[in-house]
Design an enzyme around this catalytic site. Structure first.
Site, PDB file in Angstrom:
ATOM      1  N   GLU A   1      32.010  50.987 -39.724  1.00  0.00           N
ATOM      2  CA  GLU A   1      32.016  49.714 -40.468  1.00  0.00           C
ATOM      3  C   GLU A   1      31.891  49.896 -41.984  1.00  0.00           C
ATOM      4  OE1 GLU A   1      28.939  47.693 -38.345  1.00  0.00           O
ATOM      5  OE2 GLU A   1      30.231  47.443 -36.605  1.00  0.00           O
TER       6      GLU A   1
ATOM      7  N   LYS B   1      26.512  44.452 -28.277  1.00  0.00           N
ATOM      8  CA  LYS B   1      26.690  45.669 -29.067  1.00  0.00           C
ATOM      9  C   LYS B   1      25.416  46.522 -29.070  1.00  0.00           C
ATOM     10  CE  LYS B   1      28.611  46.633 -33.576  1.00  0.00           C
ATOM     11  NZ  LYS B   1      29.190  45.975 -34.739  1.00  0.00           N
TER      12      LYS B   1
ATOM     13  N   ASP C   1      36.713  43.621 -36.461  1.00  0.00           N
ATOM     14  CA  ASP C   1      35.282  43.883 -36.657  1.00  0.00           C
ATOM     15  C   ASP C   1      34.589  43.253 -35.444  1.00  0.00           C
ATOM     16  OD1 ASP C   1      32.624  43.831 -37.359  1.00  0.00           O
ATOM     17  OD2 ASP C   1      32.870  42.454 -39.051  1.00  0.00           O
TER      18      ASP C   1
ATOM     19  N   ASP D   1      24.726  45.869 -45.335  1.00  0.00           N
ATOM     20  CA  ASP D   1      25.298  45.000 -44.306  1.00  0.00           C
ATOM     21  C   ASP D   1      24.173  44.233 -43.607  1.00  0.00           C
ATOM     22  OD1 ASP D   1      26.433  43.873 -42.080  1.00  0.00           O
ATOM     23  OD2 ASP D   1      27.520  45.662 -41.442  1.00  0.00           O
TER      24      ASP D   1
END
Ligand code: AMP
Length: 626
Positions: free
Chosen positions: A172, A71, A9, A195
């Site tokens: 994800e 990211k 991850d 999330d």
């Protein structure tokens, strides 16, 4: 595939890796023993490379050379609105490279975002190799469901630069659902995956049916995460300090760094405790001695501070529910992902919205990496009874006359997929049409991402509106798109394959792979150094705390010298200068002993067993007589 495959991850704030062994999963600890590694890379002024916790610790004191949240930049053009918004939140330099991509600058060097992410991935690879005692090559890496082709490909490039073979990129939320799928594989369920990580909130509505997962809708807030919860507490601490001491320390970088660490720690503790004691010794030197923070914070007070942040989750959730035509009561499981979702108020708000308690059986920091490892086991054949359907994250289509966008495959379509639409010409006797392939959700072509263009030529002379041109899109299971334009009158056909591209050339990727291995040895030395500094930091912290509590039991001379030593070592820890720390190591251990004695005895009689009175050399920067 060779050796064991790991699931990674690669998070905005933290990364985590996991391996499946014998049907069971194991989270891989990093070199410091932590189960997650901050996705942070820093280059010190002397050019050393820090990664993970070591890099995070110097984030505030060295903001222009500490790179995080890469990211948000990976695989994106500099001019894209998303990048421009991200840049406004980042303290380091982000520039436009000659190829138009966003690159980050540190000193006079420019790095492509995948190059920086590769440094984090290399660290994870090393930890996995140390843990598994074998070389690790194959990996499954996760990305947010809304990542486009270029962002996915750039993530793959990061893996390659780190020496990994990325066998699959997985969404994800799909990974999170997979982690639960291992437990609940025989049920049909509607899953709400919430999330809330360090920097972003991502919501995904998924259907799981007999081990098959399908994304129904995604949404989120790219600027809502744990960092905002830290900031709220940090600002409260600054206010407390000012009210008690009459000094505003909020602009002091090294104070910010310490307050941030304390704020995050207190925040995490308040997820399990009703009240926390917050003590920060030696914040600054005041006119009459050092100034400290010593206060308590109740969970209820903190919850009041951050209620507006928690409420910001609801609008994107409502959006996604509407898009998928679902009611909150249809959701059978609310799955928590991301460290910040451990906060009881976050869970309570979600419970109120969905009318059911969120599922907490899997650790939210680890659930995505666990799912990635499970996907790896499915691919390598170790797990046989799960099938995974992936979907297109964004719609695909072509540009139409006047700059419009005609969607041919809608987002969230399960892949492999094929669909077609018939178009016509605009003007009479038009001999050629240009097919401009786009990806995105906007009505206007220019607002979407261009994937490529090709021409269909030699159309027979016909009035505008008569020719029939069929445009077909095919997406295979690896996300590779094939676009075909067919003139139905003449059967002439033109095809284009769109390979996902991150924007980096093969030459650039190869150079980055070489660089990464060239510096590997040097980096490994520095990493050992940093581990040593981190371990001293723990010792130093306990000494500072003991000194704040029991320093009064020391003689005046001892007190002065211990303070000097603690300050010297604190400065060295902040500056990451291991040589000063090594030179003072024995003295620090002695001080620890001295403070322990002072704590146990709590009286001057016992403390006087260790005599520090003989030394008056106050310039020594440490304790000499011990
Ligand atoms: P992630 O990006 O998923 O690793 O999430 C990291 C965020 O979760 C950071 O902001 C952490 O401070 C936060 N976090 C981790 N543990 C807890 C906890 N027990 N309570 C509240 N927030 C937490």
């Amino acid at each position: 595939m060779a050796g064991r495959l790991i699931g990674i991850d690669l998070g905005t704030t933290n990364s985590c890796a996991c391996v499946v062994e014998g049907g069971d999963y194991k989270v891989i600890p990093n070199a410091e023993g932590s189960r997650t590694t901050p996705s942070v890379v820093a280059f010190t002024d002397s050019g050393e490379e820090l990664v993970g916790h070591a890099a995070k610790r110097q984030a505030i004191t060295n903001p222009r050379r500490t790179l995080f949240a890469l990211k948000r930049l990976i695989g994106q053009r500099f001019d894209s609105p998303k990048i421009q918004e991200a840049i406004s939140h980042l303290p380091f330099q982000v520039a436009k490279a000659t190829n138009g991509d966003a690159w980050v600058g540190v000193g006079d060097r420019q790095y492509a975002p995948p190059e920086i992410s590769a440094i984090v991935l290399s660290e994870i690879k090393r930890s996995a190799e140390a843990y598994l005692r074998e070389e690790v090559i194959d990996a499954v890496i996760t990305v947010p469901a809304y990542f486009d082709d270029a962002q996915r490909q750039a993530t793959k490039d990061a893996g390659r630069i780190a020496g990994l073979n990325v066998v699959r990129i997985v969404n994800e939320p799909t990974a999170a659902a997979l982690a639960y799928g291992l437990v609940n594989k025989d049920k049909r369920e509607l899953l709400a995956i919430c999330d809330l990580g360090g920097g972003t909130f991502d919501f995904t509505l998924m259907e799981m049916n007999d081990g098959v997962f399908e994304v129904l809708a995604t949404s989120g807030d790219t600027f809502l995460g744990g960092e905002d919860f830290d900031l709220a507490l940090m600002q409260w601490l600054f206010k407390q300090f000012q009210e008690t001491n009459g000094v505003d320390v909020s602009a002091d970088q090294s104070v910010q760094q310490r307050f941030k660490e304390v704020a995050e720690k207190a925040k995490c503790e308040l997820s399990s405790l009703d009240v926390v004691d917050i003590r920060i010794p030696f914040v600054i030197q005041g006119p009459d001695g050092p100034l400290h923070i010593e206060t308590t914070l109740k969970r209820s007070e903190y919850e009041e501070m951050v209620t507006p942040l928690v409420n910001r989750m609801i609008a994107p959730i409502q959006d996604a529910m509407k898009h998928a035509n679902q009611m909150p009561s249809n959701v059978s499981q609310v799955i928590l992902v991301g460290g910040q979702s451990r906060m009881p108020l976050v869970q309570k708000r979600l419970q109120e919205f969905f009318g059911k308690e969120p599922n907490k059986t899997i650790n939210p920091d680890e659930v995505v990496a666990i799912g990635a490892a499970i996907q790896g086991a499915v691919l390598s054949g170790d797990i046989k009874d799960l099938v995974l359907l992936d979907v297109t994250p964004l719609s695909l289509g072509i540009e139409t006359q006047g700059g419009g966008f005609a969607k041919i495959i809608n987002r969230n379509t399960t892949i492999p997929a094929r669909d077609k639409r018939v178009f016509t010409t605009v003007t009479d006797n038009q001999a050629r049409v240009e097919i401009h392939v786009l990806q995105g959700e906007r009505e206007l072509a220019e607002a979407n991402k261009s994937l490529g263009r090709f021409d269909l030529v030699n159309l027979p002379p016909l009035p505008g509106g008569v020719p029939q041109i069929e445009v077909a899109f095919d997406i295979d299971s690896n996300g590779i798109v094939r676009v075909t334009a067919l003139d139905l009158t003449t059967n002439s056909e033109q095809t284009m394959h769109i390979q996902p591209s991150s924007g980096l050339t093969e030459f650039e990727i190869q150079r980055m792979i070489r660089d990464a291995s060239q510096y590997a040895e040097e980096d490994s030395r520095r990493r050992d150094d940093l581990k040593y500094i981190a371990s001293t930091d723990g010792l130093l912290f306990s000494c500072e705390k003991a000194f704040a509590d029991f320093g009064a039991n020391l003689t005046a001379n001892q007190n002065r010298e211990v303070r000097q030593l603690l300050e010297t070592v604190r400065q060295a820890v902040i500056a990451k200068d291991s040589s000063i720390i090594r030179a003072n190591e024995t003295k620090l251990l002695d001080v620890q002993g001295l403070l322990t004695t002072a704590a146990i005895a709590g009286s001057e009689d016992a403390v006087s067993v260790v005599d520090m009175e003989g030394d008056n050399d106050s310039n020594s920067g440490g304790v000499n007589v011990l």
